[in-house]
Write a protein that holds these residues in place. Structure first.
Motif, PDB file in Angstrom:
ATOM      1  N   ILE A 116     -75.738 -25.889 -38.835  1.00  0.00           N
ATOM      2  CA  ILE A 116     -75.756 -24.921 -37.733  1.00  0.00           C
ATOM      3  C   ILE A 116     -75.773 -25.736 -36.455  1.00  0.00           C
ATOM      4  O   ILE A 116     -76.770 -26.377 -36.115  1.00  0.00           O
ATOM      5  CB  ILE A 116     -76.995 -24.001 -37.831  1.00  0.00           C
ATOM      6  N   GLU A 117     -74.637 -25.720 -35.720  1.00  0.00           N
ATOM      7  CA  GLU A 117     -74.503 -26.664 -34.614  1.00  0.00           C
ATOM      8  C   GLU A 117     -73.656 -26.138 -33.463  1.00  0.00           C
ATOM      9  O   GLU A 117     -73.041 -26.919 -32.731  1.00  0.00           O
ATOM     10  CB  GLU A 117     -73.940 -27.992 -35.128  1.00  0.00           C
ATOM     11  N   SER A 118     -73.647 -24.814 -33.259  1.00  0.00           N
ATOM     12  CA  SER A 118     -72.934 -24.246 -32.117  1.00  0.00           C
ATOM     13  C   SER A 118     -73.600 -22.942 -31.706  1.00  0.00           C
ATOM     14  O   SER A 118     -74.353 -22.338 -32.483  1.00  0.00           O
ATOM     15  CB  SER A 118     -71.464 -23.978 -32.462  1.00  0.00           C
ATOM     16  N   ALA A 119     -73.308 -22.518 -30.472  1.00  0.00           N
ATOM     17  CA  ALA A 119     -73.855 -21.246 -29.996  1.00  0.00           C
ATOM     18  C   ALA A 119     -73.388 -20.092 -30.875  1.00  0.00           C
ATOM     19  O   ALA A 119     -74.163 -19.186 -31.198  1.00  0.00           O
ATOM     20  CB  ALA A 119     -73.431 -21.021 -28.545  1.00  0.00           C
ATOM     21  N   ASP A 143     -74.106 -31.796 -31.795  1.00  0.00           N
ATOM     22  CA  ASP A 143     -72.974 -30.893 -31.554  1.00  0.00           C
ATOM     23  C   ASP A 143     -73.398 -29.680 -30.741  1.00  0.00           C
ATOM     24  O   ASP A 143     -72.641 -29.199 -29.891  1.00  0.00           O
ATOM     25  CB  ASP A 143     -72.370 -30.462 -32.886  1.00  0.00           C
ATOM     26  N   LEU A 144     -74.600 -29.172 -31.007  1.00  0.00           N
ATOM     27  CA  LEU A 144     -75.085 -28.032 -30.231  1.00  0.00           C
ATOM     28  C   LEU A 144     -75.251 -28.420 -28.764  1.00  0.00           C
ATOM     29  O   LEU A 144     -74.873 -27.652 -27.864  1.00  0.00           O
ATOM     30  CB  LEU A 144     -76.413 -27.527 -30.792  1.00  0.00           C
ATOM     31  N   ALA A 145     -75.796 -29.596 -28.511  1.00  0.00           N
ATOM     32  CA  ALA A 145     -75.981 -30.054 -27.134  1.00  0.00           C
ATOM     33  C   ALA A 145     -74.646 -30.135 -26.404  1.00  0.00           C
ATOM     34  O   ALA A 145     -74.530 -29.719 -25.243  1.00  0.00           O
ATOM     35  CB  ALA A 145     -76.679 -31.416 -27.123  1.00  0.00           C
ATOM     36  N   PHE A 146     -73.627 -30.638 -27.089  1.00  0.00           N
ATOM     37  CA  PHE A 146     -72.304 -30.721 -26.466  1.00  0.00           C
ATOM     38  C   PHE A 146     -71.732 -29.327 -26.229  1.00  0.00           C
ATOM     39  O   PHE A 146     -71.179 -29.035 -25.158  1.00  0.00           O
ATOM     40  CB  PHE A 146     -71.361 -31.540 -27.348  1.00  0.00           C
ATOM     41  N   TYR A 152     -77.848 -34.192 -22.751  1.00  0.00           N
ATOM     42  CA  TYR A 152     -78.481 -34.805 -23.923  1.00  0.00           C
ATOM     43  C   TYR A 152     -77.391 -35.429 -24.788  1.00  0.00           C
ATOM     44  O   TYR A 152     -76.324 -34.832 -24.948  1.00  0.00           O
ATOM     45  CB  TYR A 152     -79.240 -33.751 -24.731  1.00  0.00           C
ATOM     46  N   PRO A 153     -77.605 -36.606 -25.331  1.00  0.00           N
ATOM     47  CA  PRO A 153     -78.782 -37.456 -25.226  1.00  0.00           C
ATOM     48  C   PRO A 153     -78.801 -38.222 -23.914  1.00  0.00           C
ATOM     49  O   PRO A 153     -77.755 -38.416 -23.288  1.00  0.00           O
ATOM     50  CB  PRO A 153     -78.633 -38.410 -26.417  1.00  0.00           C
ATOM     51  N   PRO A 154     -79.983 -38.689 -23.511  1.00  0.00           N
ATOM     52  CA  PRO A 154     -80.091 -39.445 -22.266  1.00  0.00           C
ATOM     53  C   PRO A 154     -79.597 -40.874 -22.454  1.00  0.00           C
ATOM     54  O   PRO A 154     -79.409 -41.330 -23.590  1.00  0.00           O
ATOM     55  CB  PRO A 154     -81.599 -39.428 -21.989  1.00  0.00           C
TER      56      PRO A 154
END
Length: 276
Positions: A116-119, A143-146, A152-154
């Motif tokens: 589970i890695e997207s909106a 993948d969710l952050a992108f 993220y990531p810093p």
């Protein structure tokens, strides 16, 4: 392999067959041989062929395989590899379509572990969790952050702030519980050799209700296992609680100035059950 009992899952690239046996000997509960992100497109066919040959000599239900996505050119090839008796379950990347996941469930009776890695995936989380053969949910944090455009990531050297993922993580834990799935598997910790950081990260995941962690290097296995072992403070607290329970015959009681009732006593028993 008991999919629900797995706590440490170590990725190994499918195009590096010389690492397969080393990964199996790393101390992780299971390895995920990765045909997807870890393998360049130009090497996927060769990696699939080499993996098929290696699986022929492996015991039944001994490894997990991450396939390429349902819409990829390699999907059929990958599902064919997963027919091997050595494959205990299929890790499915970038899942956001319940219909496509259901089609995969019809192609294979093996347990499915969707990422589970997207909106969109989170918006359909309840539907995805109810697809036949889904055993546990995996969190794809990067993948969710992108997908969300998160900062993220810093850069290297700056602290990792995980608070932005709290809502997503809690959704996975709650949804898994509602639909009777095993506790979800938390996302990778990207620092390969930061043992303390990984242990702290894993313990944070456990506090939220995650039941396991994705690892990307054998050096991460020992710190992850350390996080899974109750601390001396937890053991001491649990012993005090259980002594009070026995003394008061299960009634509500105060321990160190804090109320202890039935669910707290159950928590203490769970801690003691985790001891080797």
């Amino acid at each position: 392999m008991d999919i629900n009992a797995l706590q440490t899952l170590l990725f190994v690239p499918a195009n590096r067959p010389e690492r397969f046996d080393k990964a199996l000997a790393s101390g992780a509960d299971a390895i995920i041989i990765d045909l997807e992100d870890a393998v360049p497109a130009s090497e996927k066919d060769a990696a699939s062929s080499a993996l098929s040959q290696w699986l022929e000599s492996q015991p039944a239900n001994s490894v997990l395989i991450r396939i390429n996505g349902t819409g990829s050119p390699w999907f059929s090839q990958d599902t064919s590899v997963c027919r091997s008796p050595a494959v205990a379950g299929i890790v499915v990347p970038k899942v956001d379509n319940p219909e496509a996941l259901t089609e995969l469930a019809h192609l294979s009776e093996k347990p499915l572990l969707p990422f589970i890695e997207s909106a969109l995936a989170f918006s359909r989380l309840n539907e995805l969790a109810q697809v036949p053969n889904v055993a546990r949910l995996l969190f794809g944090k990067l993948d969710l952050a992108f997908d969300l455009g998160m900062d993220y990531p810093p850069p290297a050297g700056e602290p990792l702030d995980e608070t932005a993922f709290l809502y997503a993580r809690s959704q996975l834990v709650l949804c898994s519980r509602v639909h009777g799935l095993g506790a979800p598997i938390d996302a990778v910790y990207t620092a390969l050799y930061d043992a303390k950081g990984l242990t702290d990260y894993a313990r944070q995941g456990m506090r939220l209700g995650f039941g396991g962690f994705l690892l990307i290097h054998p050096a991460q296995v020992a710190p992850a296992n350390k996080a899974l072992t109750p601390t001396s403070a937890q053991i001491s607290w649990a012993k005090q609680v259980l002594a009070a329970e026995q003394r008061e015959k299960g009634a509500v009681v105060a321990v160190s100035g804090n109320m202890v009732d039935i669910p707290v006593m159950a928590r203490a028993k769970r801690i003691m059950a985790q001891l080797p």
